[in-house]
Design an enzyme around this catalytic site. Structure first.
Site, PDB file in Angstrom:
ATOM      1  N   GLU A   1       4.736  12.216   4.645  1.00  0.00           N
ATOM      2  CA  GLU A   1       5.427  11.092   5.299  1.00  0.00           C
ATOM      3  C   GLU A   1       6.492  10.620   4.320  1.00  0.00           C
ATOM      4  OE1 GLU A   1       4.966  10.022   8.301  1.00  0.00           O
ATOM      5  OE2 GLU A   1       3.116  11.060   8.849  1.00  0.00           O
TER       6      GLU A   1
ATOM      7  N   CYS B   1       9.927   2.453   5.479  1.00  0.00           N
ATOM      8  CA  CYS B   1      10.535   3.740   5.841  1.00  0.00           C
ATOM      9  C   CYS B   1      11.127   3.663   7.245  1.00  0.00           C
ATOM     10  CB  CYS B   1       9.493   4.842   5.763  1.00  0.00           C
ATOM     11  SG  CYS B   1       8.052   4.483   6.768  1.00  0.00           S
TER      12      CYS B   1
HETATM   13  P1  NAP Z   1       7.808   7.349  -4.476  1.00  0.00           P
HETATM   14  O1  NAP Z   1       8.537   6.937  -5.701  1.00  0.00           O
HETATM   15  O2  NAP Z   1       8.082   8.680  -3.908  1.00  0.00           O
HETATM   16  O3  NAP Z   1       6.260   7.192  -4.828  1.00  0.00           O
HETATM   17  C1  NAP Z   1       5.261   7.442  -3.873  1.00  0.00           C
HETATM   18  C2  NAP Z   1       3.986   7.797  -4.590  1.00  0.00           C
HETATM   19  O4  NAP Z   1       4.183   9.015  -5.304  1.00  0.00           O
HETATM   20  C3  NAP Z   1       3.541   6.761  -5.621  1.00  0.00           C
HETATM   21  O5  NAP Z   1       2.144   6.692  -5.639  1.00  0.00           O
HETATM   22  C4  NAP Z   1       4.073   7.356  -6.905  1.00  0.00           C
HETATM   23  O6  NAP Z   1       3.407   6.934  -8.068  1.00  0.00           O
HETATM   24  C5  NAP Z   1       3.811   8.835  -6.659  1.00  0.00           C
HETATM   25  N1  NAP Z   1       4.594   9.699  -7.532  1.00  0.00           N
HETATM   26  C6  NAP Z   1       5.762   9.436  -8.162  1.00  0.00           C
HETATM   27  N2  NAP Z   1       6.127  10.503  -8.893  1.00  0.00           N
HETATM   28  C7  NAP Z   1       5.187  11.452  -8.727  1.00  0.00           C
HETATM   29  C8  NAP Z   1       5.004  12.775  -9.235  1.00  0.00           C
HETATM   30  N3  NAP Z   1       5.883  13.337 -10.056  1.00  0.00           N
HETATM   31  N4  NAP Z   1       3.911  13.448  -8.860  1.00  0.00           N
HETATM   32  C9  NAP Z   1       3.019  12.901  -8.026  1.00  0.00           C
HETATM   33  N5  NAP Z   1       3.123  11.659  -7.508  1.00  0.00           N
HETATM   34  C10 NAP Z   1       4.208  10.937  -7.852  1.00  0.00           C
HETATM   35  O7  NAP Z   1       8.034   6.300  -3.296  1.00  0.00           O
HETATM   36  P2  NAP Z   1       7.902   4.728  -3.347  1.00  0.00           P
HETATM   37  O8  NAP Z   1       9.091   4.176  -4.066  1.00  0.00           O
HETATM   38  O9  NAP Z   1       6.546   4.315  -3.817  1.00  0.00           O
HETATM   39  O10 NAP Z   1       7.967   4.358  -1.792  1.00  0.00           O
HETATM   40  C11 NAP Z   1       9.143   4.260  -1.093  1.00  0.00           C
HETATM   41  C12 NAP Z   1       9.426   5.543  -0.344  1.00  0.00           C
HETATM   42  O11 NAP Z   1       8.333   5.857   0.503  1.00  0.00           O
HETATM   43  C13 NAP Z   1      10.626   5.425   0.574  1.00  0.00           C
HETATM   44  O12 NAP Z   1      11.384   6.593   0.508  1.00  0.00           O
HETATM   45  C14 NAP Z   1       9.993   5.269   1.957  1.00  0.00           C
HETATM   46  O13 NAP Z   1      10.816   5.654   3.022  1.00  0.00           O
HETATM   47  C15 NAP Z   1       8.802   6.145   1.817  1.00  0.00           C
HETATM   48  N6  NAP Z   1       7.788   5.788   2.812  1.00  0.00           N
HETATM   49  C16 NAP Z   1       7.583   6.640   3.856  1.00  0.00           C
HETATM   50  C17 NAP Z   1       6.658   6.307   4.838  1.00  0.00           C
HETATM   51  C18 NAP Z   1       6.411   7.216   5.998  1.00  0.00           C
HETATM   52  O14 NAP Z   1       5.399   7.020   6.671  1.00  0.00           O
HETATM   53  N7  NAP Z   1       7.264   8.184   6.280  1.00  0.00           N
HETATM   54  C19 NAP Z   1       5.935   5.113   4.744  1.00  0.00           C
HETATM   55  C20 NAP Z   1       6.173   4.266   3.664  1.00  0.00           C
HETATM   56  C21 NAP Z   1       7.104   4.624   2.696  1.00  0.00           C
HETATM   57  P3  NAP Z   1       4.053   5.791  -9.000  1.00  0.00           P
HETATM   58  O15 NAP Z   1       3.931   4.538  -8.234  1.00  0.00           O
HETATM   59  O16 NAP Z   1       3.233   5.828 -10.216  1.00  0.00           O
HETATM   60  O17 NAP Z   1       5.496   6.170  -9.230  1.00  0.00           O
END
Ligand code: NAP
Length: 491
Positions: free
Chosen positions: A265, A299
């Site tokens: 997602e 998102c």
């Molecule tokens: P993110 O930076 O991609 O982080 C998401 C998760 O991935 C966090 O738990 C993060 O941990 C982890 N993560 C980061 N780097 C990683 C790596 N190298 N390996 C494994 N895991 C890793 O996203 P975010 O800033 O938290 O959330 C915002 C994004 O989520 C936006 O793009 C939004 O559109 C998307 N989103 C999508 C949906 C959907 O249903 N499509 C719903 C909600 C949000 P850390 O926190 O430790 O960095």
């Protein structure tokens, strides 16, 4: 409970167990190297609490625990799994005020948004409790008549669940509930910005009777190596990730090594289209929901507004009036409607995108100026936004509404589909048939037709293009955590 618990947490802690350690094999552990992560209130910067910072040894222990519990949980009767999920649903409702305050404190969203999130999050426990006893296979005859086709669904196995900070409860329960209902054991890695809600939800599940090792929770500042340890373990069979497209791509590469099943997602760039025949007042109401839920940090947030020139000025006038009336402040203040953004980087990014649009010729009819230090950004409406402005192509993740005027349907459709994302689109029209026809031409997994909100536990949530793979919610969300098995036999 360990180390710092800020005074702000008192009203939460009186009614809710908020653990701060790692949950592995049914017990709370401080983590192998003793490091801690400070969790901050984005409104004030105050440290709310500190949680364990897991390393790769803890990740390994979590996979071991999930593996040890896997066979027992897969063999548990669907009715028993359903009853556990139903108890978790009830407990979430009983503790809803404390959970909402906790979400608001660590994420910054308004209490009203946080309360809606708790309701939505709890609903996944109820929905998947109900679904787990309804799953059916198939029995049929092969076309040649030579044999019978027996089709069943088996739990996919150990699942790694990774969630973002913007919906710390709902993004967790949207994965935990179907995983558990399917008979999978799991490891949840919540976002570092908002781990407390996930830990509190895990404690509720324990209270509901969750056996040790069925759900493990690992918080870490080293997501790269910690998640890689879990995904490269041959016992892991599923990755369910919600987050940015950028990190999603990286995880898909890692998952490819073991050919792990992936539910992704990812990011969005939702268009919000208002046609000339739309009810403009309803469109403004819907725009406020689609844009301002969680201060634009969703998102599904409307990222680009395409408004027919016949209703453009009326729509902008209505939107500006409503956006100007939004009360901005700390989320945990009852009168606040829009809280701070998650951190200063987020504010810098929003400000950069707005500056870029203004430099290219857009006009700010509301807001558009960063108020100074801190994580707040004012509700902003931009008009005359040119097609090359970055914020029409990148996720804004803030309370900024860029409006583009259009005249012809084909021109609008081309702009709507001119993005690598395809999560959700919103469309307002007075003609349902036209709306359905246009919806089919829009490249997105979900369409809000005369609605500014699409999320529903009973609906298949998910995106096309680079917004993701697979669906969460609905029966499809349960099947994501299952493998189909076909048995050929004769009788
Ligand atoms: P993110 O930076 O991609 O982080 C998401 C998760 O991935 C966090 O738990 C993060 O941990 C982890 N993560 C980061 N780097 C990683 C790596 N190298 N390996 C494994 N895991 C890793 O996203 P975010 O800033 O938290 O959330 C915002 C994004 O989520 C936006 O793009 C939004 O559109 C998307 N989103 C999508 C949906 C959907 O249903 N499509 C719903 C909600 C949000 P850390 O926190 O430790 O960095």
């Amino acid at each position: 409970m360990s180390i710092t618990m800020h005074e702000l947490m008192r009203p939460v802690l009186d009614g809710l167990d908020v653990p701060t350690d790692l949950l592995v094999a049914g017990a709370w552990h401080r983590g192998s190297d003793g490091n801690r992560i400070d969790v901050r209130d984005p409104a004030s910067g105050a440290v709310l609490a500190s949680v364990a910072d897991a390393g790769v040894r803890d990740a390994q222990a979590a996979v071991d625990a999930a593996a040890a519990a896997a066979a027992g949980w897969a063999a548990t009767a669907p009715r028993a799994r359903a009853e556990l999920l139903q108890r978790a649903f009830t407990l979430m409702h009983e503790r809803s005020e404390e959970l909402a305050l906790l979400i608001s404190l660590e994420n910054g969203k308004s209490l009203a948004d946080a309360r809606s999130e708790v309701t939505y999050a709890a609903e996944f426990f109820r929905w998947y409790g109900e679904e787990s006893v309804r799953l059916r296979g198939q029995v049929g005859r092969s076309p040649s008549g030579a044999n019978r086709l027996v089709v069943t669904h088996q739990p996919v196995g150990i699942s790694v669940l990774i969630t973002p900070w913007n919906f710390p409860a709902a993004m967790a329960t949207r994965k935990i509930a179907p995983a558990l209902a399917a008979g999978c054991t799991a490891i949840l890695k919540p976002a570092t910005e908002t781990p407390l809600t996930a830990l509190a939800v895990a404690a509720l599940l324990q209270e509901a009777g969750l056996p040790p090792g069925v759900l493990n929770v690992v918080t870490t500042t080293r997501p790269g190596p910690v998640v890689e340890t879990m995904l490269t373990d041959p016992r892991t069979r599923m990755l369910s990730f919600t987050g940015s497209t950028q990190i999603g791509r990286r995880l898909l590469r890692t998952a490819a090594d073991q050919v792990i099943k992936c539910g992704m997602e990812l990011g969005g760039n939702a268009p919000f289209v208002v046609l000339a025949d739309a009810d403009v007042d309803a469109a403004v109401e819907g725009a406020m929901v689609a844009k301002m839920r969680n201060g634009g940090q969703a998102c599904t947030a409307a990222n680009r507004f395409f408004v027919h020139h016949a209703v453009h000025d009326t729509f902008v006038e209505g939107l500006v009036a409503q956006m100007a009336a939004v009360r901005v402040g700390p989320g945990s203040d009852e009168s606040t409607q829009c809280g701070p953004l998650i951190n200063e980087d987020a504010v810098r990014k929003v400000d950069e995108l707005v500056r870029d649009a203004l430099d290219r010729g857009a006009r700010a009819v509301l807001g558009g100026e960063r108020p100074g230090d801190g994580c707040f950004y004012p509700p902003t409406v931009l008009v005359d936004v040119p097609p090359d402005a970055r914020l029409l192509h990148e996720e804004i993740f803030g309370p900024v509404a860029p409006v583009v005027r259009f005249e012809r349907e084909e021109e609008m459709l081309a702009m709507v589909n001119d993005t690598e994302y395809g999560l959700v689109s919103y469309l307002y029209t007075g003609d349902l048939g036209r709306g359905l026809r246009l919806a089919e031409g829009i490249e997105s997994g979900m369409v809000g037709l005369n609605r500014g909100l699409v999320s529903d536990p009973a609906a298949p949530f998910g995106g096309t293009k680079q917004s993701g793979l697979g669906r969460e919610g609905s029966t499809e969300g349960l099947l994501e955590f299952m493998e189909t098995q076909y048995i050929a036999t004769s009788w």
